[in-house]
Design a protein around this motif. Structure first.
Motif, PDB file in Angstrom:
ATOM      1  N   GLU A 167       0.812  -1.209   0.000  1.00 22.88           N
ATOM      2  CA  GLU A 167       0.000   0.000   0.000  1.00 22.88           C
ATOM      3  C   GLU A 167       0.846   1.260   0.000  1.00 22.88           C
ATOM      4  O   GLU A 167       0.484   2.259  -0.621  1.00 22.88           O
ATOM      5  N   PHE A 168       1.962   1.235   0.710  1.00 24.99           N
ATOM      6  CA  PHE A 168       2.813   2.415   0.780  1.00 24.99           C
ATOM      7  C   PHE A 168       3.550   2.678  -0.535  1.00 24.99           C
ATOM      8  O   PHE A 168       3.973   3.800  -0.787  1.00 24.99           O
ATOM      9  N   ARG A 169       3.703   1.617  -1.346  1.00 21.77           N
ATOM     10  CA  ARG A 169       4.395   1.807  -2.623  1.00 21.77           C
ATOM     11  C   ARG A 169       3.590   2.748  -3.516  1.00 21.77           C
ATOM     12  O   ARG A 169       2.394   2.585  -3.717  1.00 21.77           O
ATOM     13  N   GLY A 170       4.242   3.732  -4.062  1.00 25.50           N
ATOM     14  CA  GLY A 170       3.578   4.645  -4.966  1.00 25.50           C
ATOM     15  C   GLY A 170       2.851   5.785  -4.287  1.00 25.50           C
ATOM     16  O   GLY A 170       2.357   6.691  -4.959  1.00 25.50           O
ATOM     17  N   GLN A 171       2.785   5.774  -2.935  1.00 24.84           N
ATOM     18  CA  GLN A 171       2.133   6.866  -2.227  1.00 24.84           C
ATOM     19  C   GLN A 171       3.129   8.002  -2.013  1.00 24.84           C
ATOM     20  O   GLN A 171       4.258   7.788  -1.606  1.00 24.84           O
ATOM     21  N   THR A 172       2.673   9.212  -2.296  1.00 24.59           N
ATOM     22  CA  THR A 172       3.488  10.389  -2.021  1.00 24.59           C
ATOM     23  C   THR A 172       3.063  10.934  -0.670  1.00 24.59           C
ATOM     24  O   THR A 172       1.971  11.483  -0.512  1.00 24.59           O
ATOM     25  N   MET A 173       3.922  10.752   0.307  1.00 25.67           N
ATOM     26  CA  MET A 173       3.587  11.105   1.676  1.00 25.67           C
ATOM     27  C   MET A 173       4.197  12.455   2.052  1.00 25.67           C
ATOM     28  O   MET A 173       5.406  12.645   1.955  1.00 25.67           O
ATOM     29  N   SER A 174       3.356  13.378   2.459  1.00 24.62           N
ATOM     30  CA  SER A 174       3.851  14.657   2.961  1.00 24.62           C
ATOM     31  C   SER A 174       4.491  14.445   4.332  1.00 24.62           C
ATOM     32  O   SER A 174       3.948  13.730   5.172  1.00 24.62           O
ATOM     33  N   PRO A 175       5.641  15.058   4.582  1.00 24.91           N
ATOM     34  CA  PRO A 175       6.263  14.920   5.907  1.00 24.91           C
ATOM     35  C   PRO A 175       5.424  15.561   7.014  1.00 24.91           C
ATOM     36  O   PRO A 175       5.654  15.302   8.195  1.00 24.91           O
ATOM     37  N   ASP A 176       4.458  16.382   6.631  1.00 24.73           N
ATOM     38  CA  ASP A 176       3.615  17.055   7.620  1.00 24.73           C
ATOM     39  C   ASP A 176       2.379  16.243   7.992  1.00 24.73           C
ATOM     40  O   ASP A 176       1.647  16.635   8.905  1.00 24.73           O
ATOM     41  N   LEU A 177       2.150  15.122   7.312  1.00 25.05           N
ATOM     42  CA  LEU A 177       0.967  14.311   7.584  1.00 25.05           C
ATOM     43  C   LEU A 177       1.111  13.599   8.930  1.00 25.05           C
ATOM     44  O   LEU A 177       2.166  13.041   9.242  1.00 25.05           O
ATOM     45  N   TRP A 178       0.049  13.601   9.740  1.00 28.52           N
ATOM     46  CA  TRP A 178       0.093  12.920  11.031  1.00 28.52           C
ATOM     47  C   TRP A 178      -1.285  12.377  11.377  1.00 28.52           C
ATOM     48  O   TRP A 178      -2.302  12.797  10.829  1.00 28.52           O
ATOM     49  N   ALA A 179      -1.289  11.436  12.288  1.00 21.66           N
ATOM     50  CA  ALA A 179      -2.534  10.852  12.782  1.00 21.66           C
ATOM     51  C   ALA A 179      -2.320  10.382  14.208  1.00 21.66           C
ATOM     52  O   ALA A 179      -1.248   9.874  14.545  1.00 21.66           O
ATOM     53  N   THR A 180      -3.317  10.560  15.045  1.00 22.98           N
ATOM     54  CA  THR A 180      -3.269  10.066  16.411  1.00 22.98           C
ATOM     55  C   THR A 180      -4.532   9.272  16.703  1.00 22.98           C
ATOM     56  O   THR A 180      -5.614   9.622  16.217  1.00 22.98           O
ATOM     57  N   ILE A 181      -4.383   8.219  17.478  1.00 24.11           N
ATOM     58  CA  ILE A 181      -5.508   7.365  17.848  1.00 24.11           C
ATOM     59  C   ILE A 181      -5.630   7.347  19.363  1.00 24.11           C
ATOM     60  O   ILE A 181      -4.651   7.102  20.072  1.00 24.11           O
TER      61      ILE A 181
END
Length: 215
Positions: A117-131
């Motif tokens: 799933e991570f292959r090919g994804q362009t991830m912003s370094p600013d993206l975050w998530a908390t649970i």
């Protein structure tokens, strides 16, 4: 329901906005996992008794708590403490956590899916998530297998700050293997456990969930 997909995080960040106000999270515990405070009954003024979840015996080198008691409450404590660590924003971190807490079945099935799933994804370094885990329910239990349902809130954001908060439910099968609990599968929670629209403790209890405290 399976592990949260990174595409879900990206979609929430893109489509999230001003339609939902993010709830205020409860105060963090010593393990960094916020725990709801006891609800005070509006009729009696008495607090309900939360489920006390035992401490782990140790922490792995990667910071993941391990070494839980071979009890139903020990299994519940494990998944509550692990839940906030399974955040699909950093691939190497998520894979490392799953290798620490997962059964052989979970490692074999989930990790290749995550890596693909991570292959090919362009991830912003600013993206975050908390649970944040808000409620717990023991669905079934035997000596070496326990199913624990969790209610949590997931907040996602980026450089702008928090963007969206969603409430989620799921059942987790934990199996006893090599003197510790292991996460084996994640499925939908029982239908009788409802999803509230806020983190209000009274609403959480009304939806069928139990409160907990980390020991």
């Amino acid at each position: 329901m399976a592990l949260v997909a990174i595409t879900v995080i990206l979609t929430l960040v893109v489509t999230g906005g001003d339609d939902d106000e993010a709830p205020t999270p409860p105060a963090p515990t010593r393990f960094g996992i916020p725990s709801p405070q006891p609800v005070v009954s509006p009729t009696t003024g008495m607090s309900s008794e939360p489920l006390i979840l035992p401490r782990p015996a140790r922490t792995a080198a990667n910071g993941v708590p391990v070494g839980f008691p071979h009890t139903t409450d020990g299994a519940a404590s494990a998944i509550v403490r692990w839940n906030s660590l399974i955040v699909p924003v950093n691939e190497s971190r998520e894979v490392d956590v799953l290798r620490t807490i997962g059964s052989q079945h979970l490692i074999a099935s989930a990790i290749p899916e995550i890596q693909e799933e991570f292959r090919g994804q362009t991830m912003s370094p600013d993206l975050w998530a908390t649970i944040i885990t808000l409620g717990v329910k023991i669905v079934s239990a035997s000596d070496d297998q326990v199913v624990v349902a969790l209610l949590d809130s997931m907040e996602v954001g980026d450089a702008r700050g928090p963007v969206k908060t969603v409430f989620r439910t799921a059942s987790h099968l934990l199996v006893w293997f090599e003197d510790d609990w292991r996460l084996d599968t994640i499925e939908d929670a029982p239908i009788e456990l409802r999803t509230p629209t806020s983190n209000d403790p009274a609403q959480i209890r009304a939806a069928g969930w139990e409160e907990f405290r980390l020991g």
